[in-house]
Structure formats: structure tokens, C-alpha cells
Design a protein around this motif. Structure first.
Motif: not given
Length: 317
Positions: A39-40, A56-75, A99-102
């Protein structure tokens, strides 16, 4: 080339949900990652700027709570018109965004800062020249934004651009341009890309931050309803004809603007603003038949992908 291990973790599909101005926020990103795609979101979507830290705090917390979650990115938009770049990038470094998307200029100053914490940088390109400049800046992957992609897009066929870039680059490639189904994801891999880069299809989800009328317009639209013009931002982009007409403009006679007029927040003479009133969309809209939760959409894409692969493998040719 194999998808980098840091990005391939927990992927259910070889896909990135493209970051879309206004549309992509924490709800969509979290739903995408939990469904098994990267997700990005654009950093500029977090307004005021201090909101980015909260996101960023919210996204990291949500994904850390789900061991099956994929990584995220910011543009990050690498362009002088983006006065927030330094502030936003500092927060991404602080939170070690995977991942940073430029976009829009070579990320020469961004790459070393992201690499310092072990992050990756992928860069949007629409031509071989742009790809070469991005590689000189040290990026870890290229995102080929080809003809038919929603929002700012190039004019080259994905067959042409992937083929030319693969002559000199063996690293990770994500491919964008009218990818709305699982079969198209498989096709992107078949022509030499590693990941599909999917935007428009995710606008028609319940988690996307888009008006109901926008989502319904995507369901109703076909490829012929997409208008390619630089009028709204100074950079060529693909937009829904219906939204242009609703703004009181003639989609067949829009004035030409060049890059010197680049302003992503500018309003047309009618008062309509790009992205808010003039809706970005790609030529893959004909494959959108309903609005659904992101998890349901990704499950459908997975099934379509598997079916397409099985059909291809059973073909004697």
C-alpha cells in the motif's frame, strides 16, 4: 529480477497500490497491506503537514499487529513546487518507511538518506532518459508509468518501454498503465516487469478517500471516457471526461499548458481543481464493475491471476 526481500515479504500478489493524490490515506493503505499488496500514499495527502507523523504512527501500528501484512510506501514529489519535501522526508526517515516512491525529478539527494536506514527508493519514469537519470541517482527500482495510466502518465506502450529498459537494467521494475485485473498483472510479469502498479482500480473501493460520485463514475466509464491533457497541472495526465464536463469545460478543446505552469493545487478558470473536482483515472476503467472492500478486490485479483496463469500454462503454444 526477484522482488527485493524487504518488499516481497507477505505479498499475496506481485503488486503495489499506486499512491493517489487525495484518494490514498491510512484506511486504504492499511487495507491494501493487510490484503497482501504493497500500500502507498503521497506524503502531500497528510494535511496539515504535522498529520503525516500521525499517519505513519497509525500505519506502522496497524501493520505491526498483523504478521501477514505486506510493507507500505510513501510517495515524495521531488519538484521545487513541493515546499514540504524536506519536512516530509525527515519524518519518513524517522519512521524508517520501507519504500519511498519518488516522482518528477531525479531523487539524487533522497536516495542516500533512505539507504542510510536500510530503506528502498523506486522512481516514476515515463521514458528511457528518465530511467537513466534515476539510475544515476542510485535508485533501487523503476516504476514505468506507461500509456493509459491514471493521473500523470506517459505515452509509451508498456511493451516498448519495458523492452528498451530491460536492455540495460536488470533490477526491479513495477509497471503502470491500465492494469485493472489479475490477468493484466500476469501480463506485466510476462513482458518483463516484476510488479504491477495499480491505481485506478483501488479508487473504487470502500476504503478509498473518494466521493461516491467519483467511484460510481469509474464503474460507469470506459476507456474512451479518458482524456489525456496537461491543462490541469502543467503535466500530461489522464482524467475522467465526465468530471471535466461537470466543471463546465469542453474536454475536446482544452488549452495547452507547459511544465513552467506546473502547479498541482491550481484551479482551472472554472474554479475546478485537479484531483478534487477533475478526477484522475486510467484507461483500465472498463474493467471496473462495482465498488467493493479492498480485501474483496485483492481476493478477486488473486483468483483472476491464478486463472490466467492456469489458462496460459494449459495453452499448447
Amino acid at each position: 529480477m526477484p522482488i527485493p526481500a524487504a518488499l516481497g515479504r507477505n505479498l499475496a500478489l506481485p503488486a503495489i497500490g499506486a499512491p493517489m493524490f487525495i484518494v490514498s490515506g491510512p484506511e486504504l493503505v492499511i487495507a491494501q497491506c493487510k490484503s497482501g499488496v504493497i500500500g502507498a500514499f503521497p506524503a502531500l495527502n497528510a494535511r496539515p503537514e504535522a498529520t503525516l507523523d500521525e499517519w505513519l504512527v497509525r500505519i506502522k501500528a496497524a501493520l505491526a499487529a498483523d504478521p501477514q501484512a505486506a510493507p507500505y510506501a510513501v510517495n515524495q514529489i521531488i519538484h521545487p513546487s513541493n515546499t514540504r519535501l524536506e519536512f516530509d522526508l525527515a519524518l519518513c526517515v524517522k519512521h524508517e518507511v520501507p519504500l519511498i516512491i519518488t516522482s518528477l525529478a531525479a531523487p539524487t539527494a533522497v536516495v542516500p538518506r533512505v539507504h542510510a536506514y536500510g530503506g528502498l527508493v523506486f522512481h516514476d519514469v515515463i521514458s528511457v532518459r528518465h530511467a537513466e537519470k534515476a539510475l544515476e541517482a542510485g535508485v533501487d527500482g523503476l516504476i514505468l508509468v506507461c500509456a493509459g495510466a491514471g493521473g500523470h502518465a506517459g505515452t509509451l506502450s508498456p511493451f516498448a518501454l519495458v523492452g528498451e529498459i530491460r536492455r540495460f537494467y536488470a533490477g526491479p521494475i513495477a509497471l503502470s498503465g491500465a492494469i485493472a485485473g489479475g490477468g493484466a498483472i500476469l501480463a506485466a510479469q510476462a513482458m518483463g516487469a516484476d510488479l504491477a502498479y495499480i491505481g485506478t482500480r483501488f479508487i473504487a473501493t470502500t476504503e478509498a478517500n473518494a466521493a461516491p460520485a467519483y467511484k460510481q463514475a469509474l464503474v460507469d466509464a470506459a476507456a474512451a471516457d479518458i482524456v489525456y491533457t496537461p491543462y490541469f497541472t502543467g503535466v500530461h495526465g489522464n482524467y475522467l471526461k465526465q468530471s471535466i464536463v461537470a466543471a463546465g469545460l469542453d474536454p475536446n478543446s482544452l488549452p495547452v499548458r507547459d511544465k513552467s505552469a506546473m502547479d498541482f493545487g491550481a484551479a482551472a478558470a472554472s474554479g475546478a481543481k485537479a484531483w478534487r473536482d477533475i478526477w484522475g483515472a486510467g484507461q483500465g476503467v472498463g474493467g471496473i464493475d462495482e465498488v467493493m472492500p479492498t480485501a474483496t478486490l485483492v481476493a478477486r485479483l488473486k483468483e483472476e491471476y491464478r486463472a490466467a496463469k492456469a489458462a496460459l500454462c494449459s495453452n499448447p503454444f
